[in-house]
Design a protein around this motif. Structure first.
Motif, short mmCIF file in Angstrom:
data_model
loop_
_atom_site.label_atom_id
_atom_site.label_comp_id
_atom_site.label_asym_id
_atom_site.label_seq_id
_atom_site.Cartn_x
_atom_site.Cartn_y
_atom_site.Cartn_z
N TYR A 152 -2.89 -1.41 -4.45
CA TYR A 152 -2.93 -2.30 -3.29
C TYR A 152 -3.53 -1.56 -2.10
O TYR A 152 -2.86 -0.73 -1.47
CB TYR A 152 -1.52 -2.79 -2.95
CG TYR A 152 -0.84 -3.48 -4.10
CD1 TYR A 152 -1.11 -4.80 -4.41
CD2 TYR A 152 0.08 -2.78 -4.91
CE1 TYR A 152 -0.49 -5.44 -5.48
CE2 TYR A 152 0.69 -3.40 -5.98
CZ TYR A 152 0.41 -4.72 -6.26
OH TYR A 152 1.02 -5.34 -7.32
N GLY A 153 -4.78 -1.86 -1.79
CA GLY A 153 -5.44 -1.22 -0.65
C GLY A 153 -5.06 -1.88 0.66
O GLY A 153 -4.50 -2.98 0.70
N PHE A 154 -5.39 -1.20 1.75
CA PHE A 154 -5.07 -1.76 3.07
C PHE A 154 -5.87 -3.02 3.34
O PHE A 154 -5.35 -4.00 3.88
CB PHE A 154 -5.36 -0.73 4.17
CG PHE A 154 -5.20 -1.30 5.55
CD1 PHE A 154 -3.95 -1.38 6.16
CD2 PHE A 154 -6.30 -1.78 6.27
CE1 PHE A 154 -3.79 -1.92 7.42
CE2 PHE A 154 -6.15 -2.32 7.54
CZ PHE A 154 -4.89 -2.39 8.12
N PRO A 169 -0.41 2.76 -3.68
CA PRO A 169 -1.73 2.72 -3.04
C PRO A 169 -2.89 2.57 -4.01
O PRO A 169 -3.96 2.08 -3.62
CB PRO A 169 -1.79 4.06 -2.29
CG PRO A 169 -0.77 4.93 -2.94
CD PRO A 169 0.31 4.00 -3.40
N ASN A 225 0.82 -1.20 0.00
CA ASN A 225 0.00 0.00 0.00
C ASN A 225 0.86 1.25 0.00
O ASN A 225 0.54 2.25 -0.66
CB ASN A 225 -0.93 -0.02 1.22
CG ASN A 225 -1.85 1.19 1.26
OD1 ASN A 225 -1.78 1.98 2.18
ND2 ASN A 225 -2.73 1.30 0.29
#
Length: 323
Positions: free
Chosen positions: A263-265, A260, A256
């Motif tokens: 790739y999200g949290f 970001p 992330n």
């Protein structure tokens, strides 16, 4: 973000108590997993344990039919993402034999009453290993079905008595350039970091894994201790864990931080939200028929097929925004 009571793990996902009473050799192998993994540094992995069949299930005793045909051990241990050993899929299986996995300890701290650095054996002491067959989905579009051996993450975390301020759990991978040649390259901001919300971490499907296919966990698959969260994309499955921290705020996570938009949290498997560079609506299963690496494409399921168990964790959230 709303919170809900966690649903129980379905019986089809967990081996019954009676089966585990018959698995004494398996339990001994898991208790010795760190030592056995060192032996694997210098040669072939130990042979699989003789796991008795449970009535009405396949040889793994954990309902693999519901998850799909198992990926071959040879494919699951030679087609990996473990950037500490290189960015190619075959790099970890070639390079990871340099990783020494015993002795091993994990530092636990942050918002908890009993912080400390403990040996792996102490971290897992008294917990009965479970064997679960999980579908695993990579953000790159391939997937596997793997029989994992491990203990519920939540049972381990409870031992450190997290406080009411512990809203998240952060994990850190070992970063040793002498053992991990990949971290000499600036692919990521090392060490590798991941995180979960506390209710996700306490969910009974989340596992701390020490083995697979009845064997101790190979180095390239994250020995001696890794995370498996089956409803999330594979990059959440942090490997070779050396630190766990309870935090008040969402921790930084490696992918992330780097990208970001991609790739999200949360990293929940959501076929309705495309990766910026490809669709997530389908996947190519590594089926393991011995003739080809990949099977035909199949439709990707919300939460990787575990929506009945985990969707309530995200009630009221915009899953296109919180991806």
């Amino acid at each position: 973000m709303s919170r809900c009571r966690l649903p129980p793990t379905p019986a089809s996902q967990i081996t019954g108590e009676a089966v585990y009473r018959d698995r004494r050799r398996l339990l001994k192998a898991l208790a010795l997993a760190p030592a056995l993994s060192v032996a694997g540094c210098r040669g072939e992995p130990p042979p699989p344990q003789d796991i008795p069949r449970a009535a009405g299930t396949d040889a793994t005793g954990t309902g693999a039919d519901a998850a799909g045909p198992l990926t071959r051990y040879e494919d699951a241990t030679s087609y990996n993402n473990f950037y500490e050993f290189g960015s190619g899929k075959a790099d970890p299986s070639r390079a990871a034999k340099t990783l020494v996995t015993s002795p091993w300890s994990v530092a636990v701290g942050g918002e908890c009453a009993k912080p400390g650095t403990v040996p792996l054996e102490t971290l897992l002491k008294g917990l009965v290993p479970e064997e679960r067959v999980y579908r695993m989905r990579c953000v790159e579009g391939w997937s596997m079905v793997i029989p994992w051996l491990g203990v519920p993450l939540g049972e381990v975390l409870k031992r450190f008595e997290p406080s009411s301020d512990a809203k998240y759990v952060a994990f850190t991978t070992l970063a040793d350039p002498r053992q991990m040649p990949g971290i000499r390259a600036p692919i990521l901001d090392w060490p590798y970091r991941e995180g979960l919300r506390i209710d996700e971490a306490m969910h009974p499907l989340a596992l701390l894994v020490t083995g697979m296919y009845g064997r101790p966990l190979p180095q390239q698959n994250g020995a001696p201790l890794r995370l498996v969260v089956p409803w999330k994309y594979g990059f959440k499955g942090i490997k070779s864990i050396v630190a766990i921290e309870f935090t008040r705020k969402a921790p930084r996570t490696s992918w992330n931080d780097m990208q970001p938009r991609e790739y999200g949290f949360f990293a929940n498997v959501n076929p309705a939200v495309d990766h910026p560079r490809w669709s997530q609506k389908s996947e190519r299963r590594i089926a393991g028929d011995g003739n080809r690496l990949f099977a035909d494409r199949i439709a990707t399921q919300p939460f990787n097929g575990y929506a009945a168990q985990v969707a309530s964790l995200y009630q009221g959230m915009d899953l296109a925004r919180w991806y």
